[in-house]
Structure formats: structure tokens, C-alpha cells
Design a protein around this motif. Structure first.
Motif, PDB file in Angstrom:
ATOM      1  N   PHE A  40      -0.094 -53.501 -24.192  1.00 12.05           N
ATOM      2  CA  PHE A  40      -1.150 -52.538 -23.909  1.00 12.05           C
ATOM      3  C   PHE A  40      -0.631 -51.110 -24.046  1.00 12.05           C
ATOM      4  CE2 PHE A  40      -3.912 -50.291 -20.699  1.00 12.05           C
ATOM      5  CZ  PHE A  40      -5.064 -50.321 -21.459  1.00 12.05           C
ATOM      6  N   LYS A  41       0.580 -50.867 -23.601  1.00  9.49           N
ATOM      7  CA  LYS A  41       1.156 -49.519 -23.691  1.00  9.49           C
ATOM      8  C   LYS A  41       1.211 -49.044 -25.139  1.00  9.49           C
ATOM      9  CE  LYS A  41       5.017 -46.619 -22.394  1.00  9.49           C
ATOM     10  NZ  LYS A  41       6.288 -46.494 -21.697  1.00  9.49           N
ATOM     11  N   GLU A  42       1.534 -49.922 -26.054  1.00  6.85           N
ATOM     12  CA  GLU A  42       1.592 -49.543 -27.469  1.00  6.85           C
ATOM     13  C   GLU A  42       0.201 -49.212 -28.012  1.00  6.85           C
ATOM     14  OE1 GLU A  42       3.363 -51.378 -31.608  1.00  6.85           O
ATOM     15  OE2 GLU A  42       4.244 -51.995 -29.702  1.00  6.85           O
ATOM     16  N   ILE A  43      -0.808 -49.937 -27.561  1.00  9.79           N
ATOM     17  CA  ILE A  43      -2.186 -49.630 -27.959  1.00  9.79           C
ATOM     18  C   ILE A  43      -2.564 -48.240 -27.448  1.00  9.79           C
ATOM     19  CG2 ILE A  43      -4.613 -50.264 -27.604  1.00  9.79           C
ATOM     20  CD1 ILE A  43      -3.623 -53.211 -27.628  1.00  9.79           C
ATOM     21  N   GLU A  83      -2.241 -44.828 -16.472  1.00 13.80           N
ATOM     22  CA  GLU A  83      -1.799 -43.691 -15.660  1.00 13.80           C
ATOM     23  C   GLU A  83      -0.368 -43.301 -16.000  1.00 13.80           C
ATOM     24  OE1 GLU A  83      -2.482 -45.268 -11.748  1.00 13.80           O
ATOM     25  OE2 GLU A  83      -4.599 -44.661 -11.734  1.00 13.80           O
ATOM     26  N   GLN A  84       0.495 -44.295 -16.200  1.00 15.45           N
ATOM     27  CA  GLN A  84       1.896 -44.029 -16.524  1.00 15.45           C
ATOM     28  C   GLN A  84       2.034 -43.358 -17.890  1.00 15.45           C
ATOM     29  OE1 GLN A  84       4.528 -44.321 -14.506  1.00 15.45           O
ATOM     30  NE2 GLN A  84       5.776 -43.407 -16.100  1.00 15.45           N
ATOM     31  N   VAL A  85       1.289 -43.821 -18.876  1.00 16.27           N
ATOM     32  CA  VAL A  85       1.356 -43.225 -20.214  1.00 16.27           C
ATOM     33  C   VAL A  85       0.906 -41.765 -20.153  1.00 16.27           C
ATOM     34  CG1 VAL A  85       0.363 -43.271 -22.536  1.00 16.27           C
ATOM     35  CG2 VAL A  85       1.195 -45.387 -21.489  1.00 16.27           C
ATOM     36  N   ILE A  86      -0.162 -41.494 -19.437  1.00 18.52           N
ATOM     37  CA  ILE A  86      -0.624 -40.103 -19.308  1.00 18.52           C
ATOM     38  C   ILE A  86       0.427 -39.258 -18.612  1.00 18.52           C
ATOM     39  CG2 ILE A  86      -2.311 -38.613 -18.140  1.00 18.52           C
ATOM     40  CD1 ILE A  86      -4.425 -40.743 -18.832  1.00 18.52           C
ATOM     41  N   LYS A  87       1.048 -39.802 -17.591  1.00 15.58           N
ATOM     42  CA  LYS A  87       2.112 -39.076 -16.879  1.00 15.58           C
ATOM     43  C   LYS A  87       3.282 -38.778 -17.825  1.00 15.58           C
ATOM     44  CE  LYS A  87       5.249 -39.368 -12.991  1.00 15.58           C
ATOM     45  NZ  LYS A  87       6.034 -40.270 -12.172  1.00 15.58           N
ATOM     46  N   GLU A  88       3.697 -39.762 -18.591  1.00 15.44           N
ATOM     47  CA  GLU A  88       4.808 -39.579 -19.529  1.00 15.44           C
ATOM     48  C   GLU A  88       4.470 -38.531 -20.582  1.00 15.44           C
ATOM     49  OE1 GLU A  88       5.632 -43.491 -21.074  1.00 15.44           O
ATOM     50  OE2 GLU A  88       6.377 -44.211 -19.132  1.00 15.44           O
ATOM     51  N   THR A  90       2.295 -36.124 -20.344  1.00 18.80           N
ATOM     52  CA  THR A  90       2.201 -34.831 -19.666  1.00 18.80           C
ATOM     53  C   THR A  90       3.594 -34.250 -19.428  1.00 18.80           C
ATOM     54  OG1 THR A  90       0.106 -35.427 -18.631  1.00 18.80           O
ATOM     55  CG2 THR A  90       1.372 -33.651 -17.589  1.00 18.80           C
ATOM     56  N   GLU A  91       4.501 -35.076 -18.918  1.00 18.49           N
ATOM     57  CA  GLU A  91       5.865 -34.618 -18.652  1.00 18.49           C
ATOM     58  C   GLU A  91       6.598 -34.229 -19.935  1.00 18.49           C
ATOM     59  OE1 GLU A  91       7.555 -37.810 -16.357  1.00 18.49           O
ATOM     60  OE2 GLU A  91       6.556 -37.146 -14.509  1.00 18.49           O
ATOM     61  N   ALA A  92       6.273 -34.927 -21.024  1.00 11.39           N
ATOM     62  CA  ALA A  92       6.905 -34.625 -22.316  1.00 11.39           C
ATOM     63  C   ALA A  92       6.253 -33.425 -22.995  1.00 11.39           C
ATOM     64  CB  ALA A  92       6.818 -35.847 -23.231  1.00 11.39           C
ATOM     65  N   LYS A  93       5.182 -32.899 -22.385  1.00  8.72           N
ATOM     66  CA  LYS A  93       4.437 -31.778 -22.966  1.00  8.72           C
ATOM     67  C   LYS A  93       4.022 -32.085 -24.405  1.00  8.72           C
ATOM     68  CE  LYS A  93       6.738 -28.365 -20.022  1.00  8.72           C
ATOM     69  NZ  LYS A  93       5.907 -28.432 -18.892  1.00  8.72           N
ATOM     70  N   ALA A  94       3.458 -33.289 -24.574  1.00  9.87           N
ATOM     71  CA  ALA A  94       3.027 -33.744 -25.901  1.00  9.87           C
ATOM     72  C   ALA A  94       1.931 -32.854 -26.469  1.00  9.87           C
ATOM     73  CB  ALA A  94       2.559 -35.196 -25.823  1.00  9.87           C
ATOM     74  N   TRP A  95       1.135 -32.232 -25.593  1.00 10.21           N
ATOM     75  CA  TRP A  95       0.092 -31.302 -26.008  1.00 10.21           C
ATOM     76  C   TRP A  95       0.269 -30.011 -25.231  1.00 10.21           C
ATOM     77  CZ3 TRP A  95      -0.836 -36.508 -25.867  1.00 10.21           C
ATOM     78  CH2 TRP A  95      -1.346 -37.070 -27.033  1.00 10.21           C
ATOM     79  N   SER A  96      -0.225 -28.932 -25.779  1.00 10.42           N
ATOM     80  CA  SER A  96      -0.086 -27.641 -25.107  1.00 10.42           C
ATOM     81  C   SER A  96      -1.119 -27.465 -23.998  1.00 10.42           C
ATOM     82  CB  SER A  96      -0.202 -26.493 -26.118  1.00 10.42           C
ATOM     83  OG  SER A  96      -1.446 -26.555 -26.778  1.00 10.42           O
ATOM     84  N   ALA A  97      -2.145 -28.291 -23.984  1.00 14.93           N
ATOM     85  CA  ALA A  97      -3.180 -28.248 -22.944  1.00 14.93           C
ATOM     86  C   ALA A  97      -3.119 -29.551 -22.136  1.00 14.93           C
ATOM     87  CB  ALA A  97      -4.555 -28.076 -23.574  1.00 14.93           C
ATOM     88  N   ILE A  99      -4.023 -33.111 -20.496  1.00 12.20           N
ATOM     89  CA  ILE A  99      -4.766 -34.301 -20.917  1.00 12.20           C
ATOM     90  C   ILE A  99      -5.942 -34.481 -19.968  1.00 12.20           C
ATOM     91  CG2 ILE A  99      -4.660 -36.820 -21.114  1.00 12.20           C
ATOM     92  CD1 ILE A  99      -1.681 -36.457 -21.898  1.00 12.20           C
ATOM     93  N   VAL A 100      -7.132 -34.633 -20.521  1.00 12.60           N
ATOM     94  CA  VAL A 100      -8.342 -34.796 -19.712  1.00 12.60           C
ATOM     95  C   VAL A 100      -8.919 -36.209 -19.813  1.00 12.60           C
ATOM     96  CG1 VAL A 100      -8.940 -32.339 -19.771  1.00 12.60           C
ATOM     97  CG2 VAL A 100      -9.840 -33.889 -21.532  1.00 12.60           C
ATOM     98  N   THR A 101      -8.189 -37.103 -20.428  1.00 12.09           N
ATOM     99  CA  THR A 101      -8.650 -38.481 -20.584  1.00 12.09           C
ATOM    100  C   THR A 101      -8.944 -39.087 -19.222  1.00 12.09           C
ATOM    101  OG1 THR A 101      -7.345 -38.744 -22.595  1.00 12.09           O
ATOM    102  CG2 THR A 101      -8.045 -40.769 -21.484  1.00 12.09           C
ATOM    103  N   GLN A 102     -10.127 -39.669 -19.093  1.00 16.39           N
ATOM    104  CA  GLN A 102     -10.510 -40.350 -17.866  1.00 16.39           C
ATOM    105  C   GLN A 102     -10.056 -41.798 -17.926  1.00 16.39           C
ATOM    106  OE1 GLN A 102     -14.753 -39.856 -17.885  1.00 16.39           O
ATOM    107  NE2 GLN A 102     -14.642 -37.712 -17.274  1.00 16.39           N
TER     108      GLN A 102
END
Length: 112
Positions: A40-43, A83-88, A90-97, A99-102
Motif C-alpha cells: 500500500f505504501k508504494e501505491i 498518515e506516515q507517508v504524509i509525515k515522511e 512533509t519532513e522531507a520537504k517534498a513540496w514547498s507548500a 500537503i493538504v491531502t485528506q
């Protein structure tokens, strides 16, 4: 063309109803997968690399709550992974803004 929706309040909404942005539905796809073949994480990593998760209620030229970035999960393990993927990311600063994904529990997938 069939449109799939989830997260809304009406029973069997039409495309026109969902397009108003007032039904609570989002246009979605549901992916069936074997977690022994692809986790699932890869998806989720593919999901986040294929759209902009920092734009609220918008994907490209499409604007409205029906175009929000959302992950509908089927069980607690999927929720925790999302939740973990979003946290990772965010911490990696993958985007400059931000993440608002619900992340929402799956209600039902409706086709119209």
C-alpha cells in the motif's frame, strides 16, 4: 464513461450534482491490489508523485471539493500508512507548500 465517487451524502448522485461541489463527494478511483505484490505504501508513493497534494480542492484546471486530494482507507493499517507517508513527505520537504491531502474512511464507491 463511468465516474466513481466517494465521501458524499446523496444516494446515487449524478455527475451534474457532484460537479456542484455541494454533495461532499470526490471523484475517485478504487485500486484492487495484492499487498504481497505491491505494498500500500508504494501505491501511495505513486499517488503523491502523480498529482499536486498541496492545492486545496483543485487538480490542474479542475476546481472544487470534488477534486480534493483525498485517500479513502479501508482499514486502520491503511490509515496509519497514509498518515506516515504524509509525515515522511512533509519532513522531507517534498513540496514547498503543506500537503493538504485528506485521509477519510471509505464510505461507498458509487458509479453514475
Amino acid at each position: 464513461m463511468n465516474q466513481d465517487y466517494s465521501g458524499g451524502r446523496l444516494e446515487n448522485p449524478t455527475y451534474e450534482q457532484v460537479s456542484t461541489g455541494t454533495t461532499g463527494y470526490a471523484e475517485v478511483i478504487q485500486i484492487s491490489f495484492d499487498p504481497d505484490v505491491i505494498p500500500f505504501k508504494e501505491i501511495l508513493e505513486i499517488f503523491f508523485s502523480s498529482h499536486d497534494p498541496t492545492t486545496l480542492n483543485r487538480q490542474g484546471n479542475d476546481v472544487g471539493t470534488q477534486y480534493r486530494s483525498v485517500i479513502f482507507y479501508h482499514n486502520d493499517q491503511q490509515r496509519v500508512t497514509a498518515e506516515q507517508v504524509i509525515k515522511e513527505l512533509t519532513e522531507a520537504k517534498a513540496w514547498s507548500a503543506p500537503i493538504v491531502t485528506q485521509i477519510e474512511t471509505i464510505h461507498n464507491i458509487l458509479q453514475s
